[in-house]
Design an enzyme around this catalytic site. Structure first.
Site, PDB file in Angstrom:
ATOM      1  N   LYS A 280      -6.169  -0.391  -0.126  1.00  0.00           N
ATOM      2  CA  LYS A 280      -6.736  -1.636  -0.656  1.00  0.00           C
ATOM      3  C   LYS A 280      -7.597  -1.378  -1.882  1.00  0.00           C
ATOM      4  O   LYS A 280      -8.086  -0.263  -2.107  1.00  0.00           O
ATOM      5  CB  LYS A 280      -7.454  -2.385   0.453  1.00  0.00           C
ATOM      6  CG  LYS A 280      -6.423  -2.883   1.475  1.00  0.00           C
ATOM      7  CD  LYS A 280      -6.842  -4.046   2.287  1.00  0.00           C
ATOM      8  CE  LYS A 280      -5.647  -4.540   3.129  1.00  0.00           C
ATOM      9  NZ  LYS A 280      -6.044  -5.240   4.327  1.00  0.00           N
TER      10      LYS A 280
ATOM     11  N   ARG B 209      -4.294  -0.179  10.705  1.00  0.00           N
ATOM     12  CA  ARG B 209      -3.007  -0.519  10.068  1.00  0.00           C
ATOM     13  C   ARG B 209      -2.913   0.306   8.792  1.00  0.00           C
ATOM     14  O   ARG B 209      -3.742   0.147   7.901  1.00  0.00           O
ATOM     15  CB  ARG B 209      -2.978  -2.019   9.775  1.00  0.00           C
ATOM     16  CG  ARG B 209      -1.687  -2.512   9.124  1.00  0.00           C
ATOM     17  CD  ARG B 209      -1.777  -4.004   8.842  1.00  0.00           C
ATOM     18  NE  ARG B 209      -0.553  -4.515   8.261  1.00  0.00           N
ATOM     19  CZ  ARG B 209      -0.268  -4.473   6.967  1.00  0.00           C
ATOM     20  NH1 ARG B 209      -1.123  -3.944   6.105  1.00  0.00           N
ATOM     21  NH2 ARG B 209       0.870  -4.969   6.519  1.00  0.00           N
TER      22      ARG B 209
HETATM   23  C1  9MG Z   1      -0.463  -8.004   6.694  1.00  0.00           C
HETATM   24  N1  9MG Z   1      -1.752  -7.386   6.436  1.00  0.00           N
HETATM   25  C2  9MG Z   1      -2.187  -6.864   5.254  1.00  0.00           C
HETATM   26  N2  9MG Z   1      -3.444  -6.405   5.400  1.00  0.00           N
HETATM   27  C3  9MG Z   1      -3.787  -6.626   6.683  1.00  0.00           C
HETATM   28  C4  9MG Z   1      -4.943  -6.378   7.432  1.00  0.00           C
HETATM   29  O1  9MG Z   1      -6.019  -5.833   6.907  1.00  0.00           O
HETATM   30  N3  9MG Z   1      -4.964  -6.736   8.722  1.00  0.00           N
HETATM   31  C5  9MG Z   1      -3.881  -7.321   9.290  1.00  0.00           C
HETATM   32  N4  9MG Z   1      -3.964  -7.669  10.594  1.00  0.00           N
HETATM   33  N5  9MG Z   1      -2.742  -7.587   8.637  1.00  0.00           N
HETATM   34  C6  9MG Z   1      -2.716  -7.244   7.347  1.00  0.00           C
END
Ligand code: 9MG
Length: 279
Positions: free
Chosen positions: A224, A261
């Site tokens: 990010k 994730r």
């Molecule tokens: C689809 N997506 C992209 N970034 C995300 C994040 O931080 N959390 C979740 N649950 N989905 C995400």
């Protein structure tokens, strides 16, 4: 005649790393996906397999980019992107697949094709989403976002980001529980309508978020842009943010995240294993 029994409730198996966290590997199926954890249709199943071999517990399939400024995708197009990929991945893996979507029709189609978890960055606020999730009897992830992907990074504002995000997540958990949804995860939405300061405050307060929502927390910090706000060398999301992404996942886990994730599964799993080896 007695009514049909409800569809069986899906249980997520224990995490591969003893003590956790679960590792969710990103599989994006969007036109710009190659630089964002993605694979074209034919490469999707091998990419999912590789992530599982590297230690992922869950494969998160998404057909609409949630990047700041990304254009929305029409429902039919999103279904056409994700369903063949989920079917192809399901044919070769047993592990849970989550569907990253805000649209009830996409979630239904994805679950029919073999997905087992609904990861919703809109926290089931789309019309009919709560009812659909209740009928699907599958775990859900409810994420916080201020604004919408197109504009969310223009001027994020909070008086107290941690308190406000927790209040939102608690309200969404209550709404989901009221509909009979049982397995609910929460996610403060790193990068979704947040400045660097907001993201760091949320990462620092995962334990409080878990405690005050009463739910397990998923953190998605991988690749990010807040990493580039800390390190100017990290402008290239796919190639320049590996160290920051692994660090953020490790910190999130140490602060109490039960799932991370990530795009770079092998590197993240290795870091988590080193931490867990300390006992
Ligand atoms: C689809 N997506 C992209 N970034 C995300 C994040 O931080 N959390 C979740 N649950 N989905 C995400």
């Amino acid at each position: 005649m007695p009514s049909a029994p409800p569809m069986s409730h899906f249980q997520i198996p224990p995490p591969k790393i003893a003590g956790g966290p679960y590792v969710m590997g990103v599989l994006n199926v969007t036109p710009d996906s190659f630089s964002d954890g993605g694979a074209h249709d034919a490469a999707a199943a091998p990419h999912a397999l590789a992530m599982l071999e590297a230690g992922a517990d869950i494969i998160d399939v998404g057909g609409e980019s949630a990047r700041p400024g990304a254009a929305p995708v029409e429902e039919g197009e999103e279904i056409a992107r994700v369903v063949p990929v989920i079917a192809a991945v399901r044919a070769v893996i047993k592990a849970p697949i989550s569907i990253d979507t805000t649209k009830p029709a996409v979630a239904r189609a994805a679950i029919s094709a073999g997905a087992s978890i609904w990861n919703d960055i809109a926290a089931l606020q789309s019309p009919g989403a709560l009812e659909t999730a209740a009928a699907l009897h599958r775990p859900v992830v409810l994420m916080h976002m201020q604004g919408e992907p197109g504009t969310m990074q223009n001027a994020p504002r909070y008086d107290d980001v941690v308190t406000e995000v927790i209040a939102f997540l608690r309200a969404r958990v209550e709404a989901a529980v009221a509909k009979g949804i049982e397995e609910i995860w929460v996610d403060p939405g790193i990068g979704f309508g947040k400045t660097l300061k907001h993201n760091l405050a949320l990462l620092n307060n995962v334990e409080r978020i878990a405690g005050e929502t009463g739910r397990r927390v998923l953190i998605g910090a991988s690749r990010k842009s807040f990493i580039a706000a800390i390190d100017a060398h990290a402008q290239d999301a796919a190639k320049g943010r590996l160290g920051g992404s692994v660090a953020a996942a490790l910190i999130a886990a140490q602060r109490g995240a039960a799932m991370v994730r990530v795009h770079d599964v092998a590197e993240t799993v290795q870091a988590l294993k080193v931490w867990r080896a300390l006992g």
